[in-house]
Design an enzyme around this catalytic site. Sequence first.
Site, PDB file in Angstrom:
ATOM      1  N   ARG A  71     -15.919 -18.293  29.348  1.00  0.00           N
ATOM      2  CA  ARG A  71     -14.609 -18.485  28.686  1.00  0.00           C
ATOM      3  C   ARG A  71     -14.699 -19.279  27.386  1.00  0.00           C
ATOM      4  NH1 ARG A  71     -12.909 -19.313  34.097  1.00  0.00           N
ATOM      5  NH2 ARG A  71     -11.970 -17.405  34.868  1.00  0.00           N
TER       6      ARG A  71
ATOM      7  N   LYS B  91     -13.130 -14.585  13.002  1.00  0.00           N
ATOM      8  CA  LYS B  91     -12.875 -13.228  13.516  1.00  0.00           C
ATOM      9  C   LYS B  91     -14.180 -12.713  14.105  1.00  0.00           C
ATOM     10  CE  LYS B  91      -9.016 -11.493  10.788  1.00  0.00           C
ATOM     11  NZ  LYS B  91      -8.575 -10.512   9.771  1.00  0.00           N
TER      12      LYS B  91
ATOM     13  N   GLU C 277     -16.665  -8.532  -2.222  1.00  0.00           N
ATOM     14  CA  GLU C 277     -15.810  -9.552  -1.581  1.00  0.00           C
ATOM     15  C   GLU C 277     -15.648 -10.764  -2.503  1.00  0.00           C
ATOM     16  OE1 GLU C 277     -14.177  -9.105   1.275  1.00  0.00           O
ATOM     17  OE2 GLU C 277     -15.255  -7.500   2.307  1.00  0.00           O
TER      18      GLU C 277
ATOM     19  N   LYS D 144     -11.882 -18.677   1.046  1.00  0.00           N
ATOM     20  CA  LYS D 144     -11.643 -18.228   2.422  1.00  0.00           C
ATOM     21  C   LYS D 144     -11.184 -19.403   3.288  1.00  0.00           C
ATOM     22  CE  LYS D 144     -12.544 -15.286   6.083  1.00  0.00           C
ATOM     23  NZ  LYS D 144     -13.178 -14.121   6.594  1.00  0.00           N
TER      24      LYS D 144
ATOM     25  N   GLU E 140      -3.810 -15.123  11.221  1.00  0.00           N
ATOM     26  CA  GLU E 140      -3.256 -14.021  10.418  1.00  0.00           C
ATOM     27  C   GLU E 140      -1.819 -13.670  10.796  1.00  0.00           C
ATOM     28  OE1 GLU E 140      -6.118 -10.957   9.277  1.00  0.00           O
ATOM     29  OE2 GLU E 140      -4.478  -9.537   9.052  1.00  0.00           O
TER      30      GLU E 140
ATOM     31  N   ARG F 230      -3.038 -14.921   5.638  1.00  0.00           N
ATOM     32  CA  ARG F 230      -4.421 -14.461   5.791  1.00  0.00           C
ATOM     33  C   ARG F 230      -4.577 -12.978   5.483  1.00  0.00           C
ATOM     34  NH1 ARG F 230      -8.983 -16.210  10.277  1.00  0.00           N
ATOM     35  NH2 ARG F 230     -10.533 -14.706   9.608  1.00  0.00           N
TER      36      ARG F 230
ATOM     37  N   ASN G  83      -7.324  -9.028   3.141  1.00  0.00           N
ATOM     38  CA  ASN G  83      -7.559  -7.588   3.331  1.00  0.00           C
ATOM     39  C   ASN G  83      -7.373  -6.796   2.039  1.00  0.00           C
ATOM     40  OD1 ASN G  83      -8.089  -7.941   6.081  1.00  0.00           O
ATOM     41  ND2 ASN G  83      -5.899  -7.906   6.557  1.00  0.00           N
TER      42      ASN G  83
ATOM     43  N   HIS H 178      -8.969  -3.414   1.434  1.00  0.00           N
ATOM     44  CA  HIS H 178      -9.442  -2.940   2.734  1.00  0.00           C
ATOM     45  C   HIS H 178      -8.611  -1.787   3.299  1.00  0.00           C
ATOM     46  CE1 HIS H 178     -11.783  -6.563   2.364  1.00  0.00           C
ATOM     47  NE2 HIS H 178     -12.371  -6.395   3.530  1.00  0.00           N
TER      48      HIS H 178
ATOM     49  N   HIS I  42     -11.000   0.916   4.273  1.00  0.00           N
ATOM     50  CA  HIS I  42     -11.312   1.288   5.663  1.00  0.00           C
ATOM     51  C   HIS I  42     -11.190   2.787   5.869  1.00  0.00           C
ATOM     52  CE1 HIS I  42     -10.752  -2.846   7.814  1.00  0.00           C
ATOM     53  NE2 HIS I  42     -11.949  -2.679   7.327  1.00  0.00           N
TER      54      HIS I  42
ATOM     55  N   HIS J 131     -19.530  -1.123   3.548  1.00  0.00           N
ATOM     56  CA  HIS J 131     -18.235  -1.802   3.577  1.00  0.00           C
ATOM     57  C   HIS J 131     -17.841  -2.351   2.197  1.00  0.00           C
ATOM     58  CE1 HIS J 131     -14.836  -4.032   5.104  1.00  0.00           C
ATOM     59  NE2 HIS J 131     -15.333  -5.156   4.592  1.00  0.00           N
TER      60      HIS J 131
HETATM   61  N1  GLY Z   1     -12.206 -10.530   6.565  1.00  0.00           N
HETATM   62  C1  GLY Z   1     -10.846 -10.841   6.592  1.00  0.00           C
HETATM   63  C2  GLY Z   1     -10.516 -12.050   7.397  1.00  0.00           C
HETATM   64  O1  GLY Z   1     -11.411 -12.750   7.835  1.00  0.00           O
HETATM   65  O2  GLY Z   1      -9.355 -12.316   7.609  1.00  0.00           O
END
Ligand code: GLY
Length: 364
Positions: free
Chosen positions: A122, A144, A186, A230, A240, A244, A248, A251, A255, A268
């Site tokens: 956990r 993430k 990025e 970031k 998010e 946040r 994107n 993206h 994507h 990517h």
């Molecule tokens: N790569 C986008 C984020 O970490 O929110």
Amino acid sequence: MASVVRVNLPQQSYEIAIACGSLGELGAQMQPLQLGKKVLLVSNPVLYRHYGEQVQASLKTAGFEVASCILPAGEQYKTLKSLQKIYDAALENRLERSSTMVALGGGVVGDMTGFAAATWLRGINVVQVPTTLLAMVDASIGGKTGVNHPQGKNLIGAFHQPRLVLIDPDVLKTLPAREFRAGMAEVIKYGVIWDAELFVKLEECKRLDQMRYVSADLLLEILSRSCQSKADVVSKDEKESGLRAILNYGHTIGHAVESLTGYKVVNHGEAVGIGMVAASQLAVELQMWDKDCDHRQLALIEKAGLPTQLPAPLDIDKILESLQSDKKVKAGKVRFVLPEKIGAATVTDQVPADLIRQVLQGMQ
Ligand code: GLY
């Protein structure tokens, strides 16, 4: 040459330590963080061959008991099956609640190790040691984590913040040029959506397509500013629920292009570059940002050696259809991140499908 960026979070803040030659300092940097005695080092065969011994030695010198788990490299292995191998290694080496997983690799290793750490017993500690430019400025920061489902990227995942991110820019020397360019997409993204000064610094650089054209000082500044961008965004909106989402940028279309080409034609970063070109043109058409800014962004993307046109042959109807199945769709509406000025962006779902079609046609 070193810098430290702090990610401030309500539950547990952490540092992103950036310094040339710091890989050998990993153990010493982890020591004061109360990360238990047992460490499971997760990597892929190529990176492990380059840096595994040095990292193991650093951890052992600092008093950690180290076991390793080597997974095959590549996005196609970011699966539940690979995850099982991490769990097996955790079981075999009797990792405890206080133990730590260390991810030595790019985004695939980092995301999988982060998810394994989020779920094993956990939740145990994870330390990220990113080895690609893309993972250094994006994937390793912000918590993430996840694996892919056969039907879509990162559909299985969790938020699980690392206890430390250690970035040694020297490891980029073994990074293929195409991967360096992907990371630069990025970096450009942060210049557009958050840090206007970073954008100007990138403009001042003669070439951005290979690491050897970027001075060591500038590389450190690029890394620090990108990580700071970031960290700023994640500190304000960890899960998010709003801000946040600006990360994107590029993206949404990116994507779609990646998935429609089977993750094989463009990587990517290249897809994000194409997505930023499209988003910028949408913003111009919607009179949200100047044509001059659009040209400046395009010049940077070209200078980074990234594609600015759609990879042929790609059916525009299929792209529009694919946008509907993106994670970013909310109440049936496609959400775009659009730039407003250099250093600021906004999220909108008010982009007419006809306009998307028109912009994409211009990119064929
Ligand atoms: N790569 C986008 C984020 O970490 O929110």
